[in-house]
Design a protein around this motif. Sequence first.
Motif, PDB file in Angstrom:
ATOM      1  N   ARG A   1     162.152 131.155  44.116  1.00 44.72           N
ATOM      2  CA  ARG A   1     163.179 131.991  44.751  1.00 44.72           C
ATOM      3  C   ARG A   1     162.930 132.114  46.260  1.00 44.72           C
ATOM      4  N   TRP A   2     161.686 132.371  46.640  1.00 46.05           N
ATOM      5  CA  TRP A   2     161.380 132.475  48.065  1.00 46.05           C
ATOM      6  C   TRP A   2     161.590 131.138  48.767  1.00 46.05           C
ATOM      7  N   LYS A   3     161.259 130.041  48.092  1.00 40.99           N
ATOM      8  CA  LYS A   3     161.453 128.716  48.675  1.00 40.99           C
ATOM      9  C   LYS A   3     162.926 128.434  48.905  1.00 40.99           C
ATOM     10  N   LYS A   4     163.785 128.907  48.023  1.00 38.91           N
ATOM     11  CA  LYS A   4     165.223 128.726  48.177  1.00 38.91           C
ATOM     12  C   LYS A   4     165.746 129.500  49.375  1.00 38.91           C
ATOM     13  N   TYR A   5     165.193 130.683  49.616  1.00 35.53           N
ATOM     14  CA  TYR A   5     165.650 131.513  50.726  1.00 35.53           C
ATOM     15  C   TYR A   5     165.023 131.090  52.056  1.00 35.53           C
ATOM     16  N   PHE A   6     163.810 130.514  52.001  1.00 38.22           N
ATOM     17  CA  PHE A   6     163.101 130.098  53.212  1.00 38.22           C
ATOM     18  C   PHE A   6     162.641 128.645  53.056  1.00 38.22           C
TER      19      PHE A   6
ATOM     20  N   GLN B   1     166.886 124.765  32.046  1.00 35.33           N
ATOM     21  CA  GLN B   1     165.819 123.789  32.229  1.00 35.33           C
ATOM     22  C   GLN B   1     164.564 124.443  32.813  1.00 35.33           C
ATOM     23  N   THR B   2     164.766 125.394  33.726  1.00 32.99           N
ATOM     24  CA  THR B   2     163.625 126.109  34.298  1.00 32.99           C
ATOM     25  C   THR B   2     162.887 126.899  33.221  1.00 32.99           C
ATOM     26  N   THR B   3     163.631 127.537  32.334  1.00 35.27           N
ATOM     27  CA  THR B   3     163.010 128.275  31.236  1.00 35.27           C
ATOM     28  C   THR B   3     162.218 127.338  30.340  1.00 35.27           C
ATOM     29  N   GLY B   4     162.754 126.162  30.083  1.00 37.80           N
ATOM     30  CA  GLY B   4     162.034 125.183  29.267  1.00 37.80           C
ATOM     31  C   GLY B   4     160.739 124.738  29.916  1.00 37.80           C
ATOM     32  N   ARG B   5     160.763 124.509  31.226  1.00 34.22           N
ATOM     33  CA  ARG B   5     159.540 124.114  31.931  1.00 34.22           C
ATOM     34  C   ARG B   5     158.500 125.225  31.893  1.00 34.22           C
ATOM     35  N   GLN B   6     158.960 126.469  32.058  1.00 30.54           N
ATOM     36  CA  GLN B   6     158.025 127.590  31.979  1.00 30.54           C
ATOM     37  C   GLN B   6     157.348 127.656  30.615  1.00 30.54           C
ATOM     38  N   ALA B   7     158.137 127.469  29.569  1.00 32.62           N
ATOM     39  CA  ALA B   7     157.586 127.512  28.212  1.00 32.62           C
ATOM     40  C   ALA B   7     156.564 126.398  27.999  1.00 32.62           C
ATOM     41  N   ILE B   8     156.854 125.205  28.492  1.00 33.75           N
ATOM     42  CA  ILE B   8     155.914 124.085  28.341  1.00 33.75           C
ATOM     43  C   ILE B   8     154.623 124.352  29.108  1.00 33.75           C
ATOM     44  N   MET B   9     154.730 124.879  30.329  1.00 34.48           N
ATOM     45  CA  MET B   9     153.533 125.148  31.123  1.00 34.48           C
ATOM     46  C   MET B   9     152.672 126.232  30.480  1.00 34.48           C
ATOM     47  N   TYR B  10     153.312 127.292  29.954  1.00 35.53           N
ATOM     48  CA  TYR B  10     152.540 128.324  29.263  1.00 35.53           C
ATOM     49  C   TYR B  10     151.847 127.749  28.030  1.00 35.53           C
TER      50      TYR B  10
ATOM     51  N   VAL C   1     155.163 135.608  48.177  1.00 36.93           N
ATOM     52  CA  VAL C   1     155.119 135.702  46.717  1.00 36.93           C
ATOM     53  C   VAL C   1     154.193 136.820  46.268  1.00 36.93           C
ATOM     54  N   LEU C   2     153.078 136.977  46.955  1.00 39.74           N
ATOM     55  CA  LEU C   2     152.098 137.992  46.570  1.00 39.74           C
ATOM     56  C   LEU C   2     152.486 139.393  47.038  1.00 39.74           C
ATOM     57  N   SER C   3     153.520 139.496  47.861  1.00 44.55           N
ATOM     58  CA  SER C   3     153.974 140.811  48.317  1.00 44.55           C
ATOM     59  C   SER C   3     154.802 141.478  47.225  1.00 44.55           C
ATOM     60  N   SER C   4     155.138 142.737  47.452  1.00 45.86           N
ATOM     61  CA  SER C   4     155.932 143.486  46.475  1.00 45.86           C
ATOM     62  C   SER C   4     157.428 143.392  46.741  1.00 45.86           C
ATOM     63  N   HIS C   5     157.827 142.596  47.730  1.00 45.37           N
ATOM     64  CA  HIS C   5     159.233 142.498  48.111  1.00 45.37           C
ATOM     65  C   HIS C   5     159.922 141.376  47.344  1.00 45.37           C
ATOM     66  N   GLU C   6     161.236 141.499  47.233  1.00 45.83           N
ATOM     67  CA  GLU C   6     162.067 140.459  46.650  1.00 45.83           C
ATOM     68  C   GLU C   6     162.996 139.911  47.733  1.00 45.83           C
ATOM     69  N   PRO C   7     163.315 138.617  47.696  1.00 44.73           N
ATOM     70  CA  PRO C   7     164.213 138.053  48.706  1.00 44.73           C
ATOM     71  C   PRO C   7     165.611 138.652  48.595  1.00 44.73           C
ATOM     72  N   THR C   8     166.245 138.878  49.739  1.00 43.97           N
ATOM     73  CA  THR C   8     167.594 139.447  49.796  1.00 43.97           C
ATOM     74  C   THR C   8     168.534 138.466  50.481  1.00 43.97           C
TER      75      THR C   8
ATOM     76  N   LEU D   1     149.455 131.249  38.073  1.00 46.42           N
ATOM     77  CA  LEU D   1     150.307 130.281  38.750  1.00 46.42           C
ATOM     78  C   LEU D   1     151.650 130.126  38.044  1.00 46.42           C
ATOM     79  N   ILE D   2     151.608 130.059  36.713  1.00 45.22           N
ATOM     80  CA  ILE D   2     152.847 129.880  35.955  1.00 45.22           C
ATOM     81  C   ILE D   2     153.731 131.113  36.073  1.00 45.22           C
ATOM     82  N   TYR D   3     153.110 132.290  36.044  1.00 47.72           N
ATOM     83  CA  TYR D   3     153.870 133.537  36.121  1.00 47.72           C
ATOM     84  C   TYR D   3     154.551 133.693  37.471  1.00 47.72           C
ATOM     85  N   THR D   4     153.877 133.268  38.545  1.00 42.84           N
ATOM     86  CA  THR D   4     154.432 133.447  39.886  1.00 42.84           C
ATOM     87  C   THR D   4     155.292 132.268  40.323  1.00 42.84           C
ATOM     88  N   TYR D   5     155.338 131.189  39.559  1.00 43.86           N
ATOM     89  CA  TYR D   5     156.097 130.004  39.970  1.00 43.86           C
ATOM     90  C   TYR D   5     157.596 130.307  40.168  1.00 43.86           C
TER      91      TYR D   5
END
Length: 242
Positions: free
Chosen positions: A206-211, A134-143, A223-230, A197-201
Motif C-alpha cells: 500500500r505504501w509503495k503504491k502511494y509512494f 490473487q494477493t490473498t492467495g499469495r499471502q496464504a501460500i507464504m504463510y 510501514v513500521l509507523s502507526s500511520h496509514e497512507p491517505t 515479513l508476510i504480515y507487513t507485506y
Amino acid sequence: LVTIRYGWKEISAWIEYTAHALAFLLPTTTACVALVLHNFNPIEMPPLCHFGYYPLGCDSDPNTPCERGFHTEQLKWVFIGNSVIASLVAIISTYLVYRTVRRIFLVSQQRFRNITTAAAVPSSIDGTLERKRQTTGRQAIMYTLAYLNTFLWPLVFGVLGGSIEGDLSQRLGEWWLFAITLSSYLLFPLQGFFNFLIYTYPRYQRWKKYFPHEPFWGLARKVLSSHEPTAAMRYMGQRGPR
C-alpha cells in the motif's frame, strides 16, 4: 478464522489469548521438564544440544552405559507432536481463511457483473477484485511455507539420522550435509521473522503504491509507523522527487 469464516466475534479474543498462552506454555513446559530430567545433551545431527542420550551414542552401543537422557524418546515425541499439530492447525486455518475470502471476492465479482452493463468501468473494478484475490492467495501460500519451516528441519534430520549408517557428525565435511546443516541454522530460527515479513507485506504494498519513488528504507520506516497512507499522501508521493 473464527471471525472471518464463522463470525464468532464474541469469542475471537478469548481464542486468540488462549492460542498465545498455549504457544508459550507448551514449549516452555517441555524445556523445563527436559532440564529437570537432564535430557539436554549433545546430539549427532544437527550438532547442538537437544533431547538426547549421554555419552553420545550410548543408546546404540551396548558397551557404553548411558548416564543421562533416559526420557529422550518421550520428549522427542512431545516436541515433534507439538510442532506438527501447531503447524497443521495453522496451515488448515490459513487455507480455510483463504477459501472464505476467495469466495467473498468471487461473489462480489459476480454480483458486480450482474448489475452493470457498461464495459470500461466494470472491467477496471473487476480487475481490482481479481488482483485482491490473487494477493490473498499469495499471502496464504507464504504463510503456509513459513509454517512448514517449523517442522521441516527436525523432520529432515530425523530422516537422515534413520537412513544413513554411521556417525553423522563425522561426515559434516561432505558438501551436501554441510549445506543442509547451514540452511537449517539460518532458516529454522527465523520463523517469527518470516511471519513478520508476510504480515507487513500488504502494508508495504500500500505504501509503495502511494509512494512509488520512495527508496526501500523510507518505505520500511513508513510501514513500521502507526500511520496509514491517505489520499493526500498519495498525491504527494506520486509527484516524485524534485
